[in-house]
Design a protein around this motif. Structure first.
Motif, PDB file in Angstrom:
ATOM      1  N   GLU A  16      35.628 -27.367  34.763  1.00  0.00           N
ATOM      2  CA  GLU A  16      36.400 -28.546  35.134  1.00  0.00           C
ATOM      3  C   GLU A  16      37.781 -28.168  35.664  1.00  0.00           C
ATOM      4  OE1 GLU A  16      37.096 -31.338  32.006  1.00  0.00           O
ATOM      5  OE2 GLU A  16      38.256 -29.935  30.777  1.00  0.00           O
ATOM      6  N   MET A  17      38.391 -27.110  35.099  1.00  0.00           N
ATOM      7  CA  MET A  17      39.695 -26.691  35.609  1.00  0.00           C
ATOM      8  C   MET A  17      39.566 -26.074  36.996  1.00  0.00           C
ATOM      9  SD  MET A  17      42.860 -26.944  35.034  1.00  0.00           S
ATOM     10  CE  MET A  17      42.785 -27.494  33.320  1.00  0.00           C
ATOM     11  N   ALA A  18      38.506 -25.307  37.225  1.00  0.00           N
ATOM     12  CA  ALA A  18      38.256 -24.759  38.561  1.00  0.00           C
ATOM     13  C   ALA A  18      38.060 -25.887  39.567  1.00  0.00           C
ATOM     14  CB  ALA A  18      37.042 -23.838  38.529  1.00  0.00           C
ATOM     15  N   HIS A  19      37.366 -26.944  39.140  1.00  0.00           N
ATOM     16  CA  HIS A  19      37.139 -28.102  40.004  1.00  0.00           C
ATOM     17  C   HIS A  19      38.462 -28.796  40.348  1.00  0.00           C
ATOM     18  CE1 HIS A  19      35.336 -31.769  41.580  1.00  0.00           C
ATOM     19  NE2 HIS A  19      36.009 -32.465  40.689  1.00  0.00           N
ATOM     20  N   PHE A  20      39.346 -28.928  39.370  1.00  0.00           N
ATOM     21  CA  PHE A  20      40.638 -29.571  39.621  1.00  0.00           C
ATOM     22  C   PHE A  20      41.458 -28.772  40.625  1.00  0.00           C
ATOM     23  CE2 PHE A  20      45.146 -30.348  38.194  1.00  0.00           C
ATOM     24  CZ  PHE A  20      45.248 -31.627  38.711  1.00  0.00           C
ATOM     25  N   VAL A  21      41.504 -27.472  40.451  1.00  0.00           N
ATOM     26  CA  VAL A  21      42.258 -26.630  41.376  1.00  0.00           C
ATOM     27  C   VAL A  21      41.642 -26.682  42.772  1.00  0.00           C
ATOM     28  CG1 VAL A  21      42.941 -24.259  41.908  1.00  0.00           C
ATOM     29  CG2 VAL A  21      43.152 -25.130  39.565  1.00  0.00           C
ATOM     30  N   GLU A  22      40.315 -26.699  42.836  1.00  0.00           N
ATOM     31  CA  GLU A  22      39.649 -26.811  44.137  1.00  0.00           C
ATOM     32  C   GLU A  22      40.006 -28.133  44.821  1.00  0.00           C
ATOM     33  OE1 GLU A  22      35.179 -26.290  46.018  1.00  0.00           O
ATOM     34  OE2 GLU A  22      35.388 -27.120  44.003  1.00  0.00           O
ATOM     35  N   ALA A  23      40.047 -29.209  44.035  1.00  0.00           N
ATOM     36  CA  ALA A  23      40.420 -30.503  44.603  1.00  0.00           C
ATOM     37  C   ALA A  23      41.846 -30.470  45.151  1.00  0.00           C
ATOM     38  CB  ALA A  23      40.283 -31.590  43.549  1.00  0.00           C
ATOM     39  N   LEU A  24      42.732 -29.760  44.455  1.00  0.00           N
ATOM     40  CA  LEU A  24      44.115 -29.630  44.914  1.00  0.00           C
ATOM     41  C   LEU A  24      44.221 -28.833  46.205  1.00  0.00           C
ATOM     42  CD1 LEU A  24      46.058 -28.914  41.595  1.00  0.00           C
ATOM     43  CD2 LEU A  24      46.338 -30.898  43.076  1.00  0.00           C
ATOM     44  N   THR A  25      43.468 -27.745  46.292  1.00  0.00           N
ATOM     45  CA  THR A  25      43.603 -26.827  47.432  1.00  0.00           C
ATOM     46  C   THR A  25      42.780 -27.250  48.642  1.00  0.00           C
ATOM     47  OG1 THR A  25      41.863 -25.420  46.475  1.00  0.00           O
ATOM     48  CG2 THR A  25      44.158 -24.861  45.969  1.00  0.00           C
ATOM     49  N   LYS A  26      41.663 -27.940  48.392  1.00  0.00           N
ATOM     50  CA  LYS A  26      40.767 -28.294  49.499  1.00  0.00           C
ATOM     51  C   LYS A  26      40.724 -29.792  49.798  1.00  0.00           C
ATOM     52  CE  LYS A  26      37.750 -24.303  48.803  1.00  0.00           C
ATOM     53  NZ  LYS A  26      36.352 -23.835  48.582  1.00  0.00           N
ATOM     54  N   GLY A  27      41.369 -30.575  48.960  1.00  0.00           N
ATOM     55  CA  GLY A  27      41.393 -32.010  49.210  1.00  0.00           C
ATOM     56  C   GLY A  27      40.103 -32.728  48.880  1.00  0.00           C
ATOM     57  N   THR A  28      39.242 -32.108  48.080  1.00  0.00           N
ATOM     58  CA  THR A  28      37.978 -32.751  47.709  1.00  0.00           C
ATOM     59  C   THR A  28      38.215 -33.751  46.584  1.00  0.00           C
ATOM     60  OG1 THR A  28      37.520 -30.900  46.222  1.00  0.00           O
ATOM     61  CG2 THR A  28      36.556 -30.793  48.424  1.00  0.00           C
ATOM     62  N   PRO A  29      37.405 -34.804  46.507  1.00  0.00           N
ATOM     63  CA  PRO A  29      37.579 -35.796  45.435  1.00  0.00           C
ATOM     64  C   PRO A  29      37.254 -35.187  44.069  1.00  0.00           C
ATOM     65  CG  PRO A  29      36.190 -36.656  47.216  1.00  0.00           C
ATOM     66  CD  PRO A  29      36.330 -35.183  47.446  1.00  0.00           C
TER      67      PRO A  29
END
Length: 340
Positions: free
Chosen positions: A285-298
């Motif tokens: 879940e933390m990897a997902h949050f960082v990915e959302a921050l860096t890639k703009g994914t929901p």
């Protein structure tokens, strides 16, 4: 480089800090906690600085915050971080009241910031695989969900008194799983409960064993059984019955070794508690949050998910206290509840 501030240096804060610093392009800059020794130890471990709320949120270099502090601080920190333009990851629940949770969601919307709520069970590899198989149509249309959720033991009475009760503290995860798996909204809910495992829980004004039945707007059914005591470990599993079959998500055990002998067959008991059971889920879940921050994914678990789960927890609490099934006549409007 995204710089983070972490609020809360307790058990869950340590987990999130460890998972956060493993992400590429991330730096933990500040740790904030009223218990200075805990904050100092965690900050030293990850090369961060001690700070207070004003300093952490006032630093323009901080792009995001992780809120892992006590529940009664969540809403205030979400609103303050959103007003400061920071992205937010916050542990469940958003708050102990629906009204304050909605205020937090409004602050997030008004400021246009990214906000994710920590419903880590959606990121558990087994649970996520089951959800993907439902979406592929493997069991047809889901019709019934049965959830078993049992802790190895009750938390301290002091914690229970400030937790908001078992439905807000413990079942909020199961209620989120219901919404996620079934993809429908509750219409009627009946919750009942008893204190069967620990008299200290009763003295703290709560119950430790519950049974919840939900019927959705489309007639789908869900049953959730929970207990604060499972002598054999942390019991987390569910099954989904569909028009073409059934899918089951079982427990995680320390090893998959089984012993066969004339005396019987034995396997490991489930993992001892949530820290071990959801180790992979917390990291994902933390990897997902960082990915959302860096890639703009929901993000997969929004603040609206947090509000909806709390609405159901409040509905369940009221159902238990009134001793009757309740109907949610207008989606999300708890004030509109009437006797079923």
């Amino acid at each position: 480089m995204i710089e983070f501030a972490l609020f809360g240096a307790g058990r869950i804060g340590k987990i999130h800090a460890s998972n956060l610093v493993r992400q590429p392009g991330v730096r933990l800059k500040y740790v904030v906690d009223m218990h200075v020794p805990s904050a100092q130890a965690l900050a030293q471990m990850h090369g961060a600085q001690l700070a207070d709320v004003v300093q952490a949120l006032g630093d323009p270099a901080v792009g995001a915050v992780v809120i892992a502090s006590s529940t009664n601080t969540h809403a205030d920190l979400i609103i303050a971080a959103a007003n400061a333009g920071k992205a937010v990851f916050c542990e469940k629940p958003v708050d102990l009241t629906v009204a304050r949770s909605r205020e937090s969601a409004e602050a997030v919307r008004r400021n246009g910031v990214l906000c994710m709520i920590g419903f880590q069970r959606r990121f558990d590899p087994t649970f996520a695989a089951l959800k993907a198989r439902i979406e592929r149509g493997e069991i047809g249309d889901p019709e019934m969900l049965i959830v078993t959720s049992r802790d190895p033991g009750a938390p301290p009475a002091e914690y229970i008194r400030s937790s908001g009760g078992i439905f807000r503290d413990m079942l909020i995860h199961d209620l989120d799983v219901f919404r996620w798996i079934m993809g429908d909204n509750a219409q009627t809910l009946h919750a009942t409960g008893s204190c069967l495992t620990d008299s200290a829980v009763r003295e703290a004004g709560d119950i430790d064993s519950t049974a919840v039945t939900i019927r959705t707007k489309n007639g789908l059914l869900c049953q959730i059984n929970t207990s604060r005591r499972a002598a054999y470990g942390y019991d987390q599993r569910f099954e989904v019955l569909g028009s073409k079959g059934m899918l089951q998500a079982g427990n995680v055990r320390p090893t998959e070794v089984s012993a066969w002998s004339a005396g019987g067959i034995s396997v490991d008991v489930p993992e001892p508690f949530f820290l071990e059971r959801y180790r992979q889920a917390y990291a994902a879940e933390m990897a997902h949050f960082v990915e959302a921050l860096t890639k703009g994914t929901p993000v997969r678990t929004t603040i609206e998910d947090g509000v909806r789960a709390l609405e159901l927890a409040e509905l369940a609490t009221l159902s238990w206290k009134k001793g009757m099934a309740l109907e949610l006549r207008s989606d999300g409007e708890i004030e509109a509840m009437t006797e079923a």
